[in-house]
Structures are given as C-alpha cells and as structure tokens.
Motif scaffolding. Structure first.
Motif, PDB file in Angstrom:
ATOM      1  N   ASP A  97      -6.587 -43.387  -3.318  1.00 41.99           N
ATOM      2  CA  ASP A  97      -5.123 -43.485  -3.235  1.00 41.99           C
ATOM      3  C   ASP A  97      -4.653 -44.913  -3.503  1.00 41.99           C
ATOM      4  OD1 ASP A  97      -5.034 -40.817  -2.603  1.00 41.99           O
ATOM      5  OD2 ASP A  97      -4.726 -41.123  -0.451  1.00 41.99           O
ATOM      6  N   GLU A 127      -4.453 -45.359  -7.062  1.00 42.67           N
ATOM      7  CA  GLU A 127      -3.279 -44.614  -7.536  1.00 42.67           C
ATOM      8  C   GLU A 127      -2.013 -45.439  -7.339  1.00 42.67           C
ATOM      9  OE1 GLU A 127      -2.494 -40.466  -6.714  1.00 42.67           O
ATOM     10  OE2 GLU A 127      -4.566 -40.205  -6.051  1.00 42.67           O
ATOM     11  N   LYS A 159      -3.847 -39.772 -11.071  1.00 36.45           N
ATOM     12  CA  LYS A 159      -4.886 -39.402 -10.101  1.00 36.45           C
ATOM     13  C   LYS A 159      -6.266 -39.390 -10.756  1.00 36.45           C
ATOM     14  CE  LYS A 159      -3.985 -36.543  -6.781  1.00 36.45           C
ATOM     15  NZ  LYS A 159      -4.322 -37.408  -5.609  1.00 36.45           N
TER      16      LYS A 159
END
Length: 208
Positions: free
Chosen positions: A141, A144, A164
């Motif tokens: 994450d 991301e 992603k």
C-alpha cells in the motif's frame, strides 16, 4: 485491522527484552537456514544464543515466536526506511526512486531473514500468519500511495488500474534480490541491480 501478537515475557525491562530477543533471532535464523525450521530445537537455539533453556523461555514461548519476531523485525525495518522518503515538496518520481532504494537495501541487509520467512511462514499459527501477511499488504500500500502521488503531480504516467499491480511488481523486485541471489550476484552488485531496475521502472512510468 489484524492486531500485532503480544509475545509474553517474564522479564520486565523492555530494553533487555529487545536485546535478548535480537540475540535469539540472530542465533535462530542461522540454525533455521542451515537445518530447517522443523529440525531445529529450542535447546539448540538456547545454546547458540548463549542462554540456558530456562532463560530462553523467559523471552519466548516457542520456536514459532522466534519466526514471528523475525517477520516483525523485517517489516519494522522496511517501514522505517520507507517512512523516511515521505518528504513534502518532492515529486512522486523522486520519492519512488528513494523508496525502491530503501526497500532493496533492507532486502539485502536482511536477506537470510527474508528468505527464511517466505520459506517458513506456513509454520506460523493462523493469527500471527494473518498479521504478517497484513504487514506485507501495508508495505505494498505504501508503494501504491507513492504511485498515486506521482500520478497526481504529473511526474509519473500510470493509469489508475495499473497502480496496484505496479506496487506488487516493486515488492517482487525486492524479493527477487533475495530469492535469486545465487544467480544475480554473479553478475550484479546491489548498486547495479538497484540502478538498472529503478531505471527500467521509471522509464516505463515517465514515458509519455
């Protein structure tokens, strides 16, 4: 969110716990890598750590605790390095280059631990395993977030659907340096690997 497992200790001094557990981790990783997790006994870990078996059990309850501590140490170090690159006023592209470098350096410095975790994560009880996998997702994450920043400030050219997948690609890139070290290190230094791979990613993400 999955809660971090609290490993009980009979010792009350947090600094001493941290110091002794690091000694235990160092000894255990060497044994796990050479003998395998299942063939290593807690008595062998205590001997290699320089403790009696009784002292060992003051800091951990099982071999699985050691594996969990190794996982957590890797993730903490990665998170620390990645947090250092979140600087205001820096473009997403610059941030991404720094984040990949920090990630690869941790993978290099902790390579035996990283290799061990991916080989033996199945040996963890269900709840600690969920926590470790959650930490993996949090690191993904983070990449991301950087990709989204670069997309927003125009320094990275990537569509929303690909963010992603690119974050996962970067995670695998770091793991590759560990998993394929038997071959890669014959041809590249860490610096060379880092520069070539980062350039390939940024070339893809900055071409218009």
């Amino acid at each position: 969110m999955q809660q971090k497992k609290a490993i009980p200790s009979m010792v009350k001094d947090p600094k001493l716990i941290e110091k002794r557990r690091e000694q235990i981790i160092e000894a255990a990783v060497e044994l796990f890598v050479s003998k395998g997790f299942h063939k290593t006994t807690t008595r062998e870990i205590s001997r290699a750590s320089g403790f009696s078996i009784g002292t060992l059990y003051e800091y951990i309850e099982s071999k699985e605790d050691v594996l969990y501590l190794v996982c957590d140490a890797i993730h903490q170090e990665v998170e620390k390095r990645l947090q250092q690159v979140l600087v205001e006023g820096v473009s997403g592209a610059v941030m991404l280059r720094r984040a990949i470098e920090g990630f690869l350096r941790v993978m290099d410095e902790m390579q035996d631990r990283v290799l061990l975790i991916y080989q033996e994560i199945k040996s963890l009880p269900k709840e600690p395993m969920r926590y470790v996998l959650m930490k993996e997702e949090e690191i993904t994450d983070f990449f991301e977030e950087i990709l989204h920043r670069g997309r927003k400030d125009g320094s990275l050219n990537i569509d929303e659907q690909s963010v992603k997948l690119m974050a996962h690609n970067i995670m695998v890139l770091g793991q590759m340096w560990t998993f394929r070290r038997w071959s890669l290190r014959k041809h590249y230094t860490l610096e060379q690997f880092m520069e070539i791979q980062t350039s390939l990613i940024l070339r893809e993400l900055t071409s218009h």
